[in-house]
Enzyme design. Structure first.
Site, PDB file in Angstrom:
ATOM      1  N   GLU A   1      54.253  34.316  55.950  1.00 20.79           N
ATOM      2  CA  GLU A   1      52.950  33.922  56.468  1.00 20.79           C
ATOM      3  C   GLU A   1      52.172  33.202  55.377  1.00 20.79           C
ATOM      4  O   GLU A   1      52.383  33.432  54.186  1.00 20.79           O
ATOM      5  CB  GLU A   1      52.162  35.148  56.930  1.00 20.79           C
ATOM      6  CG  GLU A   1      52.737  35.794  58.167  1.00 20.79           C
ATOM      7  CD  GLU A   1      51.932  36.992  58.640  1.00 20.79           C
ATOM      8  OE1 GLU A   1      50.972  37.379  57.943  1.00 20.79           O
ATOM      9  OE2 GLU A   1      52.270  37.550  59.702  1.00 20.79           O
TER      10      GLU A   1
ATOM     11  N   SER B   1      49.454  34.203  59.597  1.00 20.51           N
ATOM     12  CA  SER B   1      48.889  35.499  59.936  1.00 20.51           C
ATOM     13  C   SER B   1      48.086  35.384  61.219  1.00 20.51           C
ATOM     14  O   SER B   1      47.560  34.317  61.560  1.00 20.51           O
ATOM     15  CB  SER B   1      47.977  35.969  58.808  1.00 20.51           C
ATOM     16  OG  SER B   1      47.162  37.042  59.231  1.00 20.51           O
TER      17      SER B   1
ATOM     18  N   CYS C   1      51.472  48.795  61.368  1.00 18.51           N
ATOM     19  CA  CYS C   1      51.355  47.501  60.706  1.00 18.51           C
ATOM     20  C   CYS C   1      52.098  46.423  61.495  1.00 18.51           C
ATOM     21  O   CYS C   1      52.975  46.717  62.297  1.00 18.51           O
ATOM     22  CB  CYS C   1      51.894  47.590  59.283  1.00 18.51           C
ATOM     23  SG  CYS C   1      51.092  46.445  58.157  1.00 18.51           S
ATOM     24  N   ASP C   2      51.774  45.165  61.222  1.00 11.92           N
ATOM     25  CA  ASP C   2      52.159  44.037  62.069  1.00 11.92           C
ATOM     26  C   ASP C   2      53.587  44.077  62.604  1.00 11.92           C
ATOM     27  O   ASP C   2      53.818  44.059  63.807  1.00 11.92           O
ATOM     28  CB  ASP C   2      51.969  42.724  61.303  1.00 11.92           C
ATOM     29  CG  ASP C   2      50.513  42.432  61.002  1.00 11.92           C
ATOM     30  OD1 ASP C   2      49.653  43.240  61.370  1.00 11.92           O
ATOM     31  OD2 ASP C   2      50.241  41.396  60.374  1.00 11.92           O
ATOM     32  N   LYS C   3      54.570  44.077  61.706  1.00  6.22           N
ATOM     33  CA  LYS C   3      55.965  43.955  62.152  1.00  6.22           C
ATOM     34  C   LYS C   3      56.523  45.284  62.645  1.00  6.22           C
ATOM     35  O   LYS C   3      57.566  45.311  63.301  1.00  6.22           O
ATOM     36  CB  LYS C   3      56.849  43.423  61.016  1.00  6.22           C
ATOM     37  CG  LYS C   3      56.352  42.124  60.396  1.00  6.22           C
ATOM     38  CD  LYS C   3      56.077  41.051  61.418  1.00  6.22           C
ATOM     39  CE  LYS C   3      55.372  39.857  60.808  1.00  6.22           C
ATOM     40  NZ  LYS C   3      54.005  40.121  60.342  1.00  6.22           N
TER      41      LYS C   3
ATOM     42  N   ASP D   1      51.649  43.364  55.535  1.00  2.33           N
ATOM     43  CA  ASP D   1      51.447  41.947  55.282  1.00  2.33           C
ATOM     44  C   ASP D   1      50.256  41.660  54.382  1.00  2.33           C
ATOM     45  O   ASP D   1      50.295  40.736  53.563  1.00  2.33           O
ATOM     46  CB  ASP D   1      51.262  41.206  56.613  1.00  2.33           C
ATOM     47  CG  ASP D   1      52.558  41.130  57.402  1.00  2.33           C
ATOM     48  OD1 ASP D   1      53.559  41.685  56.928  1.00  2.33           O
ATOM     49  OD2 ASP D   1      52.558  40.521  58.475  1.00  2.33           O
TER      50      ASP D   1
ATOM     51  N   CYS E   1      44.323  46.065  60.611  1.00  2.00           N
ATOM     52  CA  CYS E   1      43.265  45.065  60.507  1.00  2.00           C
ATOM     53  C   CYS E   1      42.566  44.867  61.852  1.00  2.00           C
ATOM     54  O   CYS E   1      43.199  44.798  62.897  1.00  2.00           O
ATOM     55  CB  CYS E   1      43.844  43.743  60.017  1.00  2.00           C
ATOM     56  SG  CYS E   1      44.605  43.874  58.382  1.00  2.00           S
TER      57      CYS E   1
ATOM     58  N   CYS F   1      46.935  50.795  57.318  1.00  2.00           N
ATOM     59  CA  CYS F   1      47.539  50.683  58.657  1.00  2.00           C
ATOM     60  C   CYS F   1      48.318  51.929  59.050  1.00  2.00           C
ATOM     61  O   CYS F   1      48.423  52.260  60.232  1.00  2.00           O
ATOM     62  CB  CYS F   1      48.508  49.504  58.699  1.00  2.00           C
ATOM     63  SG  CYS F   1      48.004  48.046  57.792  1.00  2.00           S
TER      64      CYS F   1
END
Length: 572
Positions: A449, A475, A127-129, A86, A199, A54
Site C-alpha cells: 500500500e 490504503s 486488522c485489514d487483511k 498495515d 482504524c 486493532c
C-alpha cells in the site's frame, strides 16, 4: 440442549472409538470432561496480538464466544494466528508482508482446523487483511462458521474535531511542507488513536467488516459496535451459539457466499465509499467458494450502485457514527429498499437478507446514511478502470473527489521509496501522473500500500492537482486521484512497466478508462526491449509468495480454490 451426532463430523477422527484413546488422553490433560470430548469441537480463532490496537480486544471477545459455544452444547478450542498491521508496516519494507499475511492467515487457520479435526469455526479478526483471511479460511474449509469483527477504534479529538490515523499520515505532509510544527505533530499523534480497535474511517478493516454482514457470514449489526464497548461480548456469545445452530442445520459458508451474496457485498462497499482493497478481497473470497467473480465483476456492481454513506476518508463520519444510527443494517436497508440488494440470500442466522432487514427501520433524523433516491453521487465511491495501460483492470476510489478526470505526463518511479523521497522534496509538478511500479503482487513482492506517499501529497495540498498510478495497492485511508491494482503488473511485462517519463496518461473515472497516448506498435516495440527485473527476495515467505501468486484482477490468490477441489475438508 441439542444432542449432536458426531458420526459425520470431522472431530470423530480425533475423539471417537477405542483407537482414539491416546488422542482423548491429551484432552483429559487439558481438563476436558468425557462429555466435552464427545461434543462437537469448535475452533475459536482470533488474530489477537500486541502489534496494534486493532487486535488487543480480541482475546476478551474470544472468551465470550467460547461461553456461547459451551452454552449451546459445543466444546470450544481457542487458537490464534498472525496479523500484519498495515498502519505500522506502512511506508517501509514491512508493507511487503501485508497482503501475504492474508494468505498466511487463511492457510494457518486451515491447517489448525485440519490438524485437529474441528467441526466448526468462530473467526474473530481486527486488522485489514485478517478479515478476508479469516473469511477465506471459512470458505475453504466449508465447515459451519460465523465471522465476528473485533470492532473499530473510537475517534480521537484534536483541536475540537474528530480525527483518525488518516489525519496523522496527512499531517506528515503538512509537517514536511512547513505547515505544521514538531509540537503540533506530536500532539496529534498522541490523541489520534484513543482506544483499542481498528482504524475508524471506512478504510479496509471497516469496509471488510461491512462485507462480512452483507455477504452473510456475520450476525446482523455485529460489525460497527466499537471495540471498547462491552456490548461486543454479547455479539461474541451470540456467535458461539449461532455456530452450534449451524452445526445442527448443516448450513455451510459456501451455501451462504454465492454469486448473489458477493454482489451484495460489492454493493455495500460501493455505497459506503469503501476501500479499493475490496477489489482484491472479494475475488479472493469468491475463489475459495468456487465462484467466478473478478475485479471486472466487482467494478460492474460499483458502477451501478449509488454512494450513500458519508464516511471518511471521502466524507465526514467514522464507524462510531454509523453504529449510532443503526450500523450496517441501516445501510443495507437503504440499498434493499432501493432495489440494490438480493434479498433472498441466506445468512448465518438461517434467515435471508430480506428477513433480517424486516425489523430494521431506516432513520430519517440523521445524515450519515442517505437514501438511494437522494445519494451523495449516483454511482459508487469506488470505480473500476480499463484501457491500454490496464488490460487486466485497475481501481480508484472517487468518494469525496471533486474531479473524475486527469491528464498529464508520467513521472516514473521504480519503487515507493523513490516516489516518497521525491514527494518529500516536492520534486514533482502540478498535473504530473506519478507512476510507482514493480510493487505488484509478484514484483514487490507483496503488493504494498502507498498511504505514506499519497497522504504526504495530500498534506502538501496537491491531492487534487496530481494523480498517482501503481501496480501496488492503496490504503482504505487514501484519498485523491490514486489508481491501484494496475494489471498486468510491471513484473510480468504489463504496460505500466513500459512507461517512460513524459508519456501522456489519461485517467477518466466517468468513462472507466486508463490510457497512455502510445500506439500499439510503440508499446510492442518497448515490450520487445523490456527485460524482467530480479528483486532482492530470493528465499523465505516473500519468495514463495511471488512464485505462487496470480494476478490482482483475480484477487492475487495463491491456489486454484474450490473450483479445483476434489475433496472438501468438511466432508472428510
Amino acid at each position: 440442549m441439542t444432542s449432536y451426532d458426531k458420526s459425520r463430523l470431522p472431530s470423530r477422527h480425533a475423539t471417537e472409538g477405542p483407537e482414539r484413546a491416546p488422542h482423548r488422553a491429551f484432552y483429559y490433560a487439558m481438563g476436558l470432561s468425557e462429555k466435552e470430548i464427545h461434543q462437537p469441537f469448535i475452533g475459536v480463532a482470533t488474530t489477537w496480538n500486541e502489534t496494534a490496537p486493532c487486535n488487543i480486544t480480541l482475546r476478551r471477545q474470544a472468551q465470550a464466544a467460547k461461553f456461547g459455544v459451551a452454552a449451546a452444547g459445543g466444546t470450544p478450542r481457542e487458537f490464534t494466528t498472525i496479523t500484519v498491521t498495515d498502519g505500522i508496516a506502512m511506508g517501509h519494507q514491512g508493507m511487503k508482508a501485508s497482503l501475504v499475511s492474508r494468505e498466511a492467515i487463511a492457510d494457518t487457520v486451515e491447517l489448525t482446523m485440519r490438524g485437529h479435526a474441528y467441526d466448526g469455526l468462530v473467526g474473530i479478526a481486527g486488522c485489514d487483511k485478517s478479515l478476508p483471511g479469516m473469511m477465506m479460511a471459512m470458505l475453504r474449509l466449508n465447515v459451519p462458521s460465523v465471522f465476528l469483527y473485533g470492532g473499530s477504534i473510537l475517534p480521537g479529538r484534536f483541536e475540537g474535531r474528530d480525527v483518525t490515523i488518516q489525519d496523522v499520515y496527512e499531517a506528515v505532509g503538512r509537517h514536511s511542507g512547513g505547515q505544521m510544527s514538531d509540537a503540533e505533530l506530536l500532539a496529534l499523534e498522541k490523541v489520534a488513536c484513543p482506544s483499542g480497535g481498528s482504524c475508524g474511517g471506512q478504510f479496509t478493516a471497516n469496509t471488510m467488516a461491512c462485507v462480512s454482514e452483507a455477504v452473510g457470514l456475520a450476525l446482523p449489526n455485529s460489525a460497527m459496535t466499537p471495540a471498547p464497548y462491552e456490548s461486543r461480548d454479547e455479539y461474541a456469545d451470540a456467535c458461539g451459539q449461532a455456530v452450534m445452530a449451524l452445526i445442527e442445520s448443516g448450513l455451510r459458508p459456501r451455501d451462504i457466499v454465492t454469486r448473489a451474496a458477493l454482489e451484495n457485498a460489492a454493493a455495500v462497499v460501493a455505497a459506503s465509499g469503501g476501500s479499493t482493497n475490496a477489489g482484491l478481497h472479494l475475488p479472493a473470497m469468491a475463489n475459495e467458494a468456487g465462484v467466478d467473480f473478478d475485479l471486472f465483476d466487482v467494478a460492474e456492481i460499483f458502477k451501478r450502485t449509488p454512494y450513500i454513506a458519508d464516511l471518511k476518508p471521502g466524507g465526514r463520519y467514522v464507524a462510531k457514527d454509523l453504529y449510532q444510527v443503526g450500523g450496517v443494517p441501516v445501510l443495507m436497508k437503504a440499498l434493499f429498499e432501493g432495489g440494490f440488494l438480493h434479498g433472498d440470500c441466506i445468512t448465518v442466522t438461517g434467515r435471508t437478507i430480506a428477513e433480517n432487514l424486516e425489523s430494521v427501520t431506516f432513520p430519517t433524523d440523521q445524515d450519515v446514511v442517505l437514501t438511494t433516491a437522494d445519494p451523495i453521487t449516483a454511482t459508487g465511491g469506488v470505480v473500476g478502470l480499463r484501457g491500454n495501460l490496464a488490460p487486466e483492470g485497475a481501481i480508484v476510489k472517487v468518494a469525496g473527489m471533486a474531479r473524475l478526470r486527469h491528464e498529464g505526463p508520467a513521472r516514473v518511479f521504480e519503487c515507493e521509496e523513490d516516489a516518497f523521497a521525491a514527494v518529500e522534496r516536492r520534486d514533482y509538478s502540478e498535473d504530473d501522473v506519478l507512476v510507482i511500479r514493480y510493487e505488484g503482487p509478484r514484483g514487490g513482492p507483496g503488493m504494498r500500500e502507498m498511504l505514506a506517499t499519497t497522504a504526504a501529497i495530500y498534506g502538501q495540498g496537491m491531492g487534487e492537482k496530481v494523480a498517482l498510478i501503481t501496480d501496488g495497492r492503496f490504503s482504505g485511508a487514501t484519498r485523491g486521484f490514486c489508481v491501484g491494482h494496475v494489471g498486468p503488473e510491471a513484473a510480468v511485462g504489463g504496460p505500466i512497466g513500459l512507461l517512460e517519463d513524459g508519456d501522456r496518461i489519461t485517467i477518466d473515472a466517468e468513462a472507466g478508462t486508463l490510457e497512455v497516448a502510445l500506439s500499439d506498435d510503440e508499446l510492442a516495440a518497448r515490450r520487445a526491449r523490456w527485460a524482467a527485473r530480479e528483486n532482492d527476495f530470493r528465499s523465505g515467505e516473500l519468495w514463495k509468495y511471488a512464485q505462487l501468486v496470480g494476478p490482482a484482477c483475480k484477487g492475487a490468490v495463491t491456489h486454484p480454490g474450490a473450483a479445483a477441489e476434489v475433496q472438501c475438508y468438511a466432508d472428510s
